[in-house]
Design an enzyme around this catalytic site. Structure first.
Site, PDB file in Angstrom:
ATOM      1  N   LYS A   1      -4.262   8.223  -8.859  1.00  0.00           N
ATOM      2  CA  LYS A   1      -2.944   7.475  -8.502  1.00  0.00           C
ATOM      3  C   LYS A   1      -2.456   8.543  -7.283  1.00  0.00           C
ATOM      4  O   LYS A   1      -2.678   9.585  -6.604  1.00  0.00           O
ATOM      5  CB  LYS A   1      -2.037   8.182  -9.749  1.00  0.00           C
ATOM      6  CG  LYS A   1      -2.498   7.216 -10.960  1.00  0.00           C
ATOM      7  CD  LYS A   1      -1.550   7.507 -12.096  1.00  0.00           C
ATOM      8  CE  LYS A   1      -1.710   6.341 -13.080  1.00  0.00           C
ATOM      9  NZ  LYS A   1      -0.970   6.514 -14.356  1.00  0.00           N
TER      10      LYS A   1
ATOM     11  N   ARG B   1      -8.092   7.997 -18.998  1.00  0.00           N
ATOM     12  CA  ARG B   1      -8.247   6.544 -18.651  1.00  0.00           C
ATOM     13  C   ARG B   1      -8.592   6.692 -17.539  1.00  0.00           C
ATOM     14  O   ARG B   1      -7.832   7.214 -16.358  1.00  0.00           O
ATOM     15  CB  ARG B   1      -6.665   5.971 -18.770  1.00  0.00           C
ATOM     16  CG  ARG B   1      -6.768   4.442 -18.481  1.00  0.00           C
ATOM     17  CD  ARG B   1      -5.495   4.022 -18.642  1.00  0.00           C
ATOM     18  NE  ARG B   1      -5.192   2.555 -18.509  1.00  0.00           N
ATOM     19  CZ  ARG B   1      -5.064   2.047 -17.622  1.00  0.00           C
ATOM     20  NH1 ARG B   1      -4.780   2.686 -16.275  1.00  0.00           N
ATOM     21  NH2 ARG B   1      -4.831   0.523 -17.358  1.00  0.00           N
TER      22      ARG B   1
END
Length: 384
Positions: free
Chosen positions: A326, A360
């Site tokens: 991210k 994840r």
């Protein structure tokens, strides 16, 4: 004679067993080995002074602002520094005290009951769209099957499949288009018998898509809206599916427009409490909690949540963390999505240390290796 300074992160029970300490002693000594640091906000100053004295009386301590002893202000923030053994004593002792200390005692008991997972699962990511922020996670149709099988081989416990990007400013997608994207993958999974090898999660908040996935054999619903839609709740309950409750401020289209919180840790905790009550009311038996890294949060918000993830263990639910590649990593060390694996591993190992049950990830093989090395470090003994 030899003296060795051991790491504070050792599995103390393993070392005590290696020393041949009796079982009763192992329990007592291990409860003295772990230190808890507990921040208490807006405690009545009378309660703070009582808690300070009670803590000192058993060898713990309470850090308080100057002027607390003379009640300079009616309420104070303070920090309790205490071992597990001392926490057990205080959680009983404060039940008989005034000034809000009964509530403090109950929360201390919740902390005692919270347990970190003994095993961490890896959730691999498959995106059935053309605009996911990380291009290497994009797969369409039957091509996804080869990638899923590779992820299983690399150590994935769960595969999460979605047809809509939830990156900041991502466009809205019609439900029929979303189903059109994921349907070939869902059908191929069923045809190839992959349900027998791994668990599957549908990354969607659209009832049409979720219904098709559950009917196809999926058992986890990864809902970034946190069960906002009652129809999703009904589907999870009807199919006895696990619901992932994620926190997001606003929507993907505007969530990164100056996100603000008065107290992000407490606000997300309250959000989870409310959503767990809703899940229970609809008859959903299994839930996972996701603090929503990058979903309506600044860099500082994200780092605070990873660092203090353990706070949410008091809700007695498994925690899922997804910080994979991210943009928060770019804000710390300038990089493109394809160059953020190192930062991802650092964030996820910290999350695991602080109580995450599921990670994840886009890079299954690398995470499997990292977790294996971490497990070896955690299990090592000075006796070899």
């Amino acid at each position: 004679m030899q003296l060795l300074k051991l790491s504070n992160s050792i599995d103390i029970k393993k070392y005590l067993i290696d020393l041949s300490v009796d079982s009763g002693g192992i329990q007592i000594l291990s409860s003295k080995a772990k230190t808890h640091i507990i921040y208490i906000k807006d405690l009545h100053v009378g309660g703070a002074n009582i808690l300070k004295q009670d803590a000192l009386s058993i060898g713990a301590d309470l850090a308080v602002p100057r002027g607390t002893v003379v009640a300079k202000t009616p309420f104070v923030d303070c920090m309790l520094i205490v071992t597990t053994k001392q926490l057990q004593t205080l959680s009983r002792k404060e039940l008989a005290q005034p000034f809000g200390l009964k509530d403090v005692a109950k929360k201390l008991k919740d902390i005692l009951m919270a347990k970190k997972p003994s095993n961490v699962q890896i959730m691999g990511v498959i995106n059935a769209n053309s605009n996911s922020f990380f291009s290497d996670s994009r797969f369409m149709g039957n091509r996804a099957v080869d990638t899923i099988e590779k992820m299983i081989e690399d150590g994935a416990d769960i595969i999460d499949i979605g047809g809509v990007s939830s990156a900041p400013n991502s466009p809205l997608v019609d439900k029929d288009e979303e189903l059109r994207r994921v349907k070939p993958i869902l059908d191929a999974i069923k045809q190839n018998g992959l349900y027998e090898k791994v668990k599957f999660s549908i990354d969607s908040y659209e009832p049409l898509v979720v219904s098709y996935a559950l009917e196809s054999g999926f058992r986890i619903v990864n809902d970034i809206t946190g069960l906002a839609n009652d129809e999703i709740c009904k589907l999870c309950a009807s199919y006895d599916a696990t619901a992932v409750i994620m926190h997001m401020q606003n929507s993907p289209q505007n969530m990164q427009e100056n996100p603000k919180y008065e107290d992000i840790i407490s606000e997300i905790y309250s959000f989870f409490q409310s959503k767990l009550e809703k899940a229970d009311a609809f008859g959903i038996k299994d839930t996972l909690l996701d603090v929503g890294i990058g979903f309506g949060k600044t860099l500082e918000h994200n780092l605070v949540l990873v660092k203090h993830l353990e706070h949410y263990l008091t809700l007695q639910k498994p925690l899922l963390v997804g910080a994979s590649r991210k943009s928060m990593i770019d804000k710390i060390s300038s990089s493109l999505p394809q160059d953020r694996l190192g930062g991802t591993l650092a964030l996820h190992l910290e999350a695991m240390k602080n109580g995450a049950s599921i990670l994840r990830v886009h890079d299954v093989k690398e995470h499997t290796q990292a977790l294996s090395v971490q497990k070896a470090l955690d299990n090592i003994s000075i006796k070899g």
